[in-house]
Design a protein around this motif. Structure first.
Motif, PDB file in Angstrom:
ATOM      1  N   LEU A 156       0.850  -1.183   0.000  1.00 49.62           N
ATOM      2  CA  LEU A 156       0.000   0.000   0.000  1.00 49.62           C
ATOM      3  C   LEU A 156       0.888   1.236   0.000  1.00 49.62           C
ATOM      4  O   LEU A 156       2.018   1.196   0.489  1.00 49.62           O
ATOM      5  N   SER A 157       0.366   2.326  -0.523  1.00 49.98           N
ATOM      6  CA  SER A 157       1.083   3.588  -0.369  1.00 49.98           C
ATOM      7  C   SER A 157       0.916   4.055   1.072  1.00 49.98           C
ATOM      8  O   SER A 157       0.029   3.585   1.794  1.00 49.98           O
ATOM      9  N   ALA A 158       1.754   4.986   1.493  1.00 48.45           N
ATOM     10  CA  ALA A 158       1.662   5.499   2.861  1.00 48.45           C
ATOM     11  C   ALA A 158       0.299   6.131   3.115  1.00 48.45           C
ATOM     12  O   ALA A 158      -0.290   5.966   4.189  1.00 48.45           O
ATOM     13  N   VAL A 159      -0.218   6.839   2.119  1.00 46.89           N
ATOM     14  CA  VAL A 159      -1.532   7.482   2.263  1.00 46.89           C
ATOM     15  C   VAL A 159      -2.635   6.435   2.371  1.00 46.89           C
ATOM     16  O   VAL A 159      -3.534   6.536   3.219  1.00 46.89           O
ATOM     17  N   GLN A 160      -2.586   5.406   1.515  1.00 43.34           N
ATOM     18  CA  GLN A 160      -3.591   4.341   1.561  1.00 43.34           C
ATOM     19  C   GLN A 160      -3.549   3.609   2.900  1.00 43.34           C
ATOM     20  O   GLN A 160      -4.591   3.304   3.489  1.00 43.34           O
ATOM     21  N   PHE A 161      -2.333   3.334   3.370  1.00 41.69           N
ATOM     22  CA  PHE A 161      -2.163   2.627   4.638  1.00 41.69           C
ATOM     23  C   PHE A 161      -2.764   3.428   5.787  1.00 41.69           C
ATOM     24  O   PHE A 161      -3.541   2.906   6.599  1.00 41.69           O
ATOM     25  N   THR A 162      -2.424   4.704   5.856  1.00 41.60           N
ATOM     26  CA  THR A 162      -2.922   5.551   6.944  1.00 41.60           C
ATOM     27  C   THR A 162      -4.439   5.654   6.916  1.00 41.60           C
ATOM     28  O   THR A 162      -5.106   5.510   7.948  1.00 41.60           O
ATOM     29  N   ARG A 163      -5.004   5.881   5.739  1.00 44.22           N
ATOM     30  CA  ARG A 163      -6.456   6.038   5.619  1.00 44.22           C
ATOM     31  C   ARG A 163      -7.179   4.744   5.990  1.00 44.22           C
ATOM     32  O   ARG A 163      -8.167   4.766   6.732  1.00 44.22           O
ATOM     33  N   ARG A 164      -6.666   3.623   5.507  1.00 44.21           N
ATOM     34  CA  ARG A 164      -7.337   2.345   5.760  1.00 44.21           C
ATOM     35  C   ARG A 164      -7.207   1.932   7.224  1.00 44.21           C
ATOM     36  O   ARG A 164      -8.161   1.431   7.823  1.00 44.21           O
ATOM     37  N   PHE A 165      -6.026   2.145   7.801  1.00 43.41           N
ATOM     38  CA  PHE A 165      -5.812   1.806   9.209  1.00 43.41           C
ATOM     39  C   PHE A 165      -6.724   2.644  10.104  1.00 43.41           C
ATOM     40  O   PHE A 165      -7.330   2.134  11.055  1.00 43.41           O
ATOM     41  N   LYS A 166      -6.846   3.924   9.793  1.00 47.19           N
ATOM     42  CA  LYS A 166      -7.679   4.811  10.602  1.00 47.19           C
ATOM     43  C   LYS A 166      -9.152   4.440  10.494  1.00 47.19           C
ATOM     44  O   LYS A 166      -9.912   4.575  11.460  1.00 47.19           O
ATOM     45  N   THR A 167      -9.579   3.949   9.334  1.00 47.59           N
ATOM     46  CA  THR A 167     -10.961   3.512   9.166  1.00 47.59           C
ATOM     47  C   THR A 167     -11.284   2.357  10.105  1.00 47.59           C
ATOM     48  O   THR A 167     -12.364   2.291  10.699  1.00 47.59           O
ATOM     49  N   VAL A 168     -10.331   1.435  10.259  1.00 44.95           N
ATOM     50  CA  VAL A 168     -10.556   0.250  11.085  1.00 44.95           C
ATOM     51  C   VAL A 168     -10.345   0.538  12.569  1.00 44.95           C
ATOM     52  O   VAL A 168     -11.148   0.143  13.413  1.00 44.95           O
ATOM     53  N   TYR A 169      -9.259   1.257  12.899  1.00 45.84           N
ATOM     54  CA  TYR A 169      -8.881   1.417  14.303  1.00 45.84           C
ATOM     55  C   TYR A 169      -9.177   2.801  14.878  1.00 45.84           C
ATOM     56  O   TYR A 169      -8.966   3.032  16.067  1.00 45.84           O
ATOM     57  N   GLY A 170      -9.642   3.713  14.048  1.00 48.30           N
ATOM     58  CA  GLY A 170     -10.022   5.018  14.562  1.00 48.30           C
ATOM     59  C   GLY A 170      -8.870   5.930  14.919  1.00 48.30           C
ATOM     60  O   GLY A 170      -9.070   6.977  15.533  1.00 48.30           O
ATOM     61  N   THR A 171      -7.659   5.556  14.550  1.00 49.61           N
ATOM     62  CA  THR A 171      -6.486   6.370  14.831  1.00 49.61           C
ATOM     63  C   THR A 171      -5.446   6.101  13.758  1.00 49.61           C
ATOM     64  O   THR A 171      -5.493   5.068  13.083  1.00 49.61           O
ATOM     65  N   SER A 172      -4.528   7.013  13.579  1.00 50.99           N
ATOM     66  CA  SER A 172      -3.495   6.819  12.561  1.00 50.99           C
ATOM     67  C   SER A 172      -2.455   5.821  13.058  1.00 50.99           C
ATOM     68  O   SER A 172      -2.320   5.602  14.269  1.00 50.99           O
ATOM     69  N   PRO A 173      -1.695   5.196  12.152  1.00 50.79           N
ATOM     70  CA  PRO A 173      -0.623   4.289  12.587  1.00 50.79           C
ATOM     71  C   PRO A 173       0.367   4.973  13.524  1.00 50.79           C
ATOM     72  O   PRO A 173       0.809   4.376  14.509  1.00 50.79           O
ATOM     73  N   THR A 174       0.701   6.228  13.240  1.00 55.67           N
ATOM     74  CA  THR A 174       1.650   6.957  14.090  1.00 55.67           C
ATOM     75  C   THR A 174       1.111   7.140  15.498  1.00 55.67           C
ATOM     76  O   THR A 174       1.812   6.889  16.487  1.00 55.67           O
ATOM     77  N   ASP A 175      -0.147   7.568  15.612  1.00 61.30           N
ATOM     78  CA  ASP A 175      -0.739   7.763  16.939  1.00 61.30           C
ATOM     79  C   ASP A 175      -0.914   6.433  17.666  1.00 61.30           C
ATOM     80  O   ASP A 175      -0.806   6.371  18.898  1.00 61.30           O
ATOM     81  N   TYR A 176      -1.182   5.378  16.918  1.00 61.31           N
ATOM     82  CA  TYR A 176      -1.335   4.058  17.542  1.00 61.31           C
ATOM     83  C   TYR A 176      -0.015   3.610  18.164  1.00 61.31           C
ATOM     84  O   TYR A 176       0.020   3.131  19.301  1.00 61.31           O
ATOM     85  N   VAL A 177       1.075   3.782  17.432  1.00 63.86           N
ATOM     86  CA  VAL A 177       2.398   3.421  17.958  1.00 63.86           C
ATOM     87  C   VAL A 177       2.737   4.278  19.180  1.00 63.86           C
ATOM     88  O   VAL A 177       3.262   3.777  20.183  1.00 63.86           O
ATOM     89  N   THR A 178       2.414   5.559  19.109  1.00 60.76           N
ATOM     90  CA  THR A 178       2.677   6.442  20.247  1.00 60.76           C
ATOM     91  C   THR A 178       1.935   5.972  21.488  1.00 60.76           C
ATOM     92  O   THR A 178       2.484   5.976  22.594  1.00 60.76           O
TER      93      THR A 178
END
Length: 281
Positions: free
Chosen positions: A205-227
């Motif tokens: 996935l592109s970085a944009v696709q990954f971030t958008r799709r992850f946020k749809t499922v988990y309600g937060t961005s990958p960066t915020d999730y790791v934080t």
């Protein structure tokens, strides 16, 4: 977490993002009746019921409050209550301020909003908080005042965390194996050197696709999730070890203690040293 804007144009915040300033802390033991059946004050009111039972109405919210229930009433809102059984409870009057120093007076600025009756699922943690509050009820020294505000802030951190976990559980019911794989990768690499670009490439996935799709499922961005994963471990190490901030940083994916302190203070509204000291009551 970042603040959002409501449909009415007001900034909205989670309770964990706000800074409480406690004005009154009092405990009533086996109170048989309320002196006033209705109160309306210009500050927030929080009840924590230990024993007993009483009816309440806070705006459009009404019902019966009993042991381990918490009630929150916004400023300038009629709070009706009628005793059913003699009750023991803590009462707190406080102001709430945004990170920018704005006084929060409307529940429309809270997402989620705990106004009315709400509960904390972690009963052991709640009982511990109550015992700490009890020790501070009659104290007016600067140490006690600081700890009261910290305990109240910690309560809202816990409430927001439990709400977020409940929402996440609902979102995880969405069938998206690729994002479940992404979550596993983030969790596995969170405490070390982490490249979101390499993970998105592995997922094709592109970085944009990954971030958008992850946020749809988990309600937060990958960066915020790791934080959130990192800061959870940071809090544990602050409370359970005597490690320095640099040592904690090296175990939690941060370059150094200075950068960790900056992130922690921004997300938690308290510095790591204050967090450690406040829990050593």
């Amino acid at each position: 977490m970042v603040c959002m804007r409501s449909r009415l144009g007001m900034e909205t915040y989670t309770p964990a993002q706000l800074n409480p300033q406690l004005i009154l802390l009092a405990e009533w033991v086996r109170k048989e009746a309320f002196l006033h059946q209705m109160v309306q004050v210009p500050v927030w009111i929080l009840f924590y019921v230990i024993q007993g039972q009483f009816q309440y109405q806070i705006g459009k919210h009404e019902g019966v409050a009993g042991p381990d229930d918490l009630l929150l009433c916004p400023p300038h809102t009629q709070f009706h209550r009628h005793m059913i059984r003699p009750s023991t409870f803590l009462i707190m009057n406080f102001n709430w301020f945004s990170p920018q120093g704005e006084r929060i007076e409307s529940d429309r600025q809270l997402v989620p909003s705990p106004v009315g009756k709400f509960v904390i699922q972690d009963m052991q943690r709640l009982a511990s908080t109550y015992l700490h509050f009890q020790k501070l009820v009659d104290r007016i020294d600067s140490f006690a005042l600081e700890r009261r505000n910290f305990l109240l802030q910690d309560l809202w951190q816990l409430y927001t965390w439990e709400w977020d976990c409940a929402q996440r559980d609902l979102r995880e019911q969405v069938d998206d194996p690729l994002m479940k794989r992404a979550e596993q990768l983030l969790r596995h690499h969170a405490m070390g050197r982490l490249s979101l670009k390499s993970i998105s490439s592995e997922l094709r996935l592109s970085a944009v696709q990954f971030t958008r799709r992850f946020k749809t499922v988990y309600g937060t961005s990958p960066t915020d999730y790791v934080t959130s994963l990192r800061l959870s471990k940071v809090r544990t190490l602050l409370l359970e070890t005597q490690l320095t901030l640099n040592e904690i940083a090296s175990q939690c994916g941060y370059e150094n203690g200075l950068y960790l302190s900056r992130v922690f203070s921004q997300k938690m509204n308290i510095s790591p040293s204050q967090y450690r000291q406040s829990h050593h009551l």
